[in-house]
Design an enzyme around this catalytic site. Sequence first.
Site, PDB file in Angstrom:
ATOM      1  N   GLY A  48     -39.648  22.821 -58.783  1.00 46.90           N
ATOM      2  CA  GLY A  48     -41.091  23.936 -58.934  1.00 46.90           C
ATOM      3  C   GLY A  48     -40.696  24.680 -56.758  1.00 46.90           C
ATOM      4  O   GLY A  48     -40.280  24.235 -56.607  1.00 46.90           O
ATOM      5  N   GLN A  53     -43.070  29.164 -50.363  1.00 57.08           N
ATOM      6  CA  GLN A  53     -41.806  29.023 -49.942  1.00 57.08           C
ATOM      7  C   GLN A  53     -40.945  29.641 -49.857  1.00 57.08           C
ATOM      8  O   GLN A  53     -40.039  29.966 -49.556  1.00 57.08           O
ATOM      9  CB  GLN A  53     -41.185  28.149 -50.637  1.00 57.08           C
ATOM     10  CG  GLN A  53     -42.197  26.283 -50.791  1.00 57.08           C
ATOM     11  CD  GLN A  53     -41.161  25.641 -51.870  1.00 57.08           C
ATOM     12  OE1 GLN A  53     -42.151  25.155 -52.798  1.00 57.08           O
ATOM     13  NE2 GLN A  53     -40.658  24.345 -51.419  1.00 57.08           N
ATOM     14  N   CYS A 101     -38.252  18.095 -50.680  1.00 57.73           N
ATOM     15  CA  CYS A 101     -38.939  19.484 -51.172  1.00 57.73           C
ATOM     16  C   CYS A 101     -37.468  20.250 -50.495  1.00 57.73           C
ATOM     17  O   CYS A 101     -36.986  19.733 -49.721  1.00 57.73           O
ATOM     18  CB  CYS A 101     -39.906  19.528 -49.914  1.00 57.73           C
ATOM     19  SG  CYS A 101     -40.812  21.295 -50.217  1.00 57.73           S
ATOM     20  N   LEU A 102     -37.220  21.195 -51.072  1.00 51.98           N
ATOM     21  CA  LEU A 102     -36.506  22.380 -50.834  1.00 51.98           C
ATOM     22  C   LEU A 102     -36.150  22.576 -49.540  1.00 51.98           C
ATOM     23  O   LEU A 102     -35.938  23.365 -48.746  1.00 51.98           O
ATOM     24  CB  LEU A 102     -36.137  23.313 -51.697  1.00 51.98           C
ATOM     25  CG  LEU A 102     -36.141  23.541 -53.219  1.00 51.98           C
ATOM     26  CD1 LEU A 102     -36.363  23.983 -54.423  1.00 51.98           C
ATOM     27  CD2 LEU A 102     -34.838  22.770 -53.547  1.00 51.98           C
ATOM     28  N   HIS A 143     -48.098  18.557 -55.784  1.00 48.75           N
ATOM     29  CA  HIS A 143     -46.535  18.981 -54.809  1.00 48.75           C
ATOM     30  C   HIS A 143     -46.740  20.366 -54.352  1.00 48.75           C
ATOM     31  O   HIS A 143     -46.527  20.906 -53.659  1.00 48.75           O
ATOM     32  CB  HIS A 143     -45.262  17.982 -54.687  1.00 48.75           C
ATOM     33  CG  HIS A 143     -44.311  18.447 -53.798  1.00 48.75           C
ATOM     34  ND1 HIS A 143     -43.306  17.777 -52.791  1.00 48.75           N
ATOM     35  CD2 HIS A 143     -44.043  20.183 -53.650  1.00 48.75           C
ATOM     36  CE1 HIS A 143     -42.642  18.614 -52.703  1.00 48.75           C
ATOM     37  NE2 HIS A 143     -43.174  19.631 -52.733  1.00 48.75           N
ATOM     38  N   GLU A 144     -46.433  20.783 -55.600  1.00 50.40           N
ATOM     39  CA  GLU A 144     -46.725  22.865 -55.656  1.00 50.40           C
ATOM     40  C   GLU A 144     -48.399  23.392 -55.271  1.00 50.40           C
ATOM     41  O   GLU A 144     -47.843  23.656 -54.247  1.00 50.40           O
ATOM     42  CB  GLU A 144     -46.035  22.716 -57.348  1.00 50.40           C
ATOM     43  CG  GLU A 144     -44.982  22.849 -57.099  1.00 50.40           C
ATOM     44  CD  GLU A 144     -43.948  23.220 -56.411  1.00 50.40           C
ATOM     45  OE1 GLU A 144     -44.017  23.492 -55.486  1.00 50.40           O
ATOM     46  OE2 GLU A 144     -42.850  22.234 -56.193  1.00 50.40           O
ATOM     47  N   HIS A 147     -48.006  23.469 -51.138  1.00 52.46           N
ATOM     48  CA  HIS A 147     -47.599  24.788 -50.657  1.00 52.46           C
ATOM     49  C   HIS A 147     -48.494  25.378 -50.354  1.00 52.46           C
ATOM     50  O   HIS A 147     -48.447  26.360 -49.778  1.00 52.46           O
ATOM     51  CB  HIS A 147     -46.381  24.876 -51.220  1.00 52.46           C
ATOM     52  CG  HIS A 147     -45.499  23.920 -50.937  1.00 52.46           C
ATOM     53  ND1 HIS A 147     -44.562  23.801 -50.521  1.00 52.46           N
ATOM     54  CD2 HIS A 147     -43.807  22.933 -52.612  1.00 52.46           C
ATOM     55  CE1 HIS A 147     -43.683  22.964 -50.116  1.00 52.46           C
ATOM     56  NE2 HIS A 147     -43.435  23.075 -51.608  1.00 52.46           N
TER      57      HIS A 147
HETATM   58 NI    NI Z   1     -41.861  21.434 -52.169  1.00 55.97          NI
END
Ligand code: NI
Length: 190
Positions: A48, A53, A101-102, A143-144, A147
Amino acid sequence: MIRNIIEIGNPALREIAKDIPIEDIKSEATQQLVDDLIETMYHANGAGLAATQIAVPLRVCVIEVNQNPRYPYKPDIPLTVLINPVITFLSEERLSVYEGCLSVPNVRGEVERCPEIKVRALDREGAEIDITVKGITAGTFQHELDHLDGVVFIDKVKDSKTLCTLKEFAEFHEDQFRNTVKQIVEHYGS
Ligand code: NI
């Protein structure tokens, strides 16, 4: 266009994103942003990606899992675009799951997630989405959505001793976690 994914330490990752006005959803700028999120997520093999981000403080995120190499144990999720999502927790229960997470490269850690949530949002056409999401997939959605409030999964790691690098996760924790995931998927269907 593939955008730069910002990482922990960048103040933009901590911004609380603002709703996209409904009349702006079909604008070229919003459609381009959605396309960029999808392209960037695919390029980085993410499950995601939220606009925060890529340092855009707007409430939109994309999610897709299709035999993801970063998360080989995650059940598939069709491509989902969520604009202005609102979450309702449908259970008091919490699952303990490893996340990554990225924006926090090379790290995994255990967080608690609600195993059953309802998400109301708009899709990229402005149509209403009203879905119930369960199990591991519910964790991915939480999680998304976090953000968009400037929250990163490591904020929710209760036991910092569960934090690990990908290398040590693979060596010491992945097998056991795959079993946990299997049980969750058997129970919740996703
Ligand atoms: Ni993340």
